[in-house]
Scaffold this active site. Sequence first.
Site, PDB file in Angstrom:
ATOM      1  N   ASP A   1      -6.793  -1.647  -4.922  1.00  7.37           N
ATOM      2  CA  ASP A   1      -7.929  -1.301  -4.066  1.00  7.37           C
ATOM      3  C   ASP A   1      -8.832  -0.281  -4.755  1.00  7.37           C
ATOM      4  OD1 ASP A   1      -6.756  -2.935  -2.119  1.00  7.37           O
ATOM      5  OD2 ASP A   1      -5.729  -1.247  -1.175  1.00  7.37           O
TER       6      ASP A   1
ATOM      7  N   ASP B   1       0.852  -1.186   0.000  1.00  8.87           N
ATOM      8  CA  ASP B   1       0.000   0.000   0.000  1.00  8.87           C
ATOM      9  C   ASP B   1       0.885   1.232   0.000  1.00  8.87           C
ATOM     10  OD1 ASP B   1      -2.473  -1.339   0.043  1.00  8.87           O
ATOM     11  OD2 ASP B   1      -2.396  -1.557   2.219  1.00  8.87           O
TER      12      ASP B   1
END
Length: 179
Positions: free
Chosen positions: A139, A121
Amino acid sequence: MPSAARSWAIAIVAGLLALAVDQVSKWWILTEVMDPPRLIPITGFLNLTLGYNRGVSFGLLATDSPATPILLSGLAFAILPLMGWWLAKEPRPLHGAAFGLIAGGGLGNVVDRLRQGAVTDFIDVHAAGYHWPAFNLADTAIFLGAALLIAATLLPLPAEAPAGTVGRDGLAGAPRHDT
């Protein structure tokens, strides 16, 4: 191209595009941008930062167990046939795009889990001292796909052409018998 074939083609293209953009962005972040890892302010509400999520959304189900990446990847792979079944029942182009984005994003995170045991991330959105959990482009594809799926499901189906009429595309609503 029939509607079902067009929907599947859109799903495949959207999925491959989401997977490719996700993996290239993560490669770039890991090899170029975050070497060494640091916080990079972009705007007053957006930073780049490096994080690893061993769980699912918001870090749920995160454990240090070596089985977790395999179980979460298996769950992602189990969802794919269900989405394919739904697309076969609802062969609309918007559904194809939605499922493709969801599948491509999900597979992008699976690649991370299987390769490094966690999802990379790097996008940090914040306001007034509150930070949204860091996320990535996979995502984002999943979120956009889900939003598109909701919109596609709420939109009415196109009306069938009345029997004996020809639409703008030159296709008949039913066979015409001109005399």
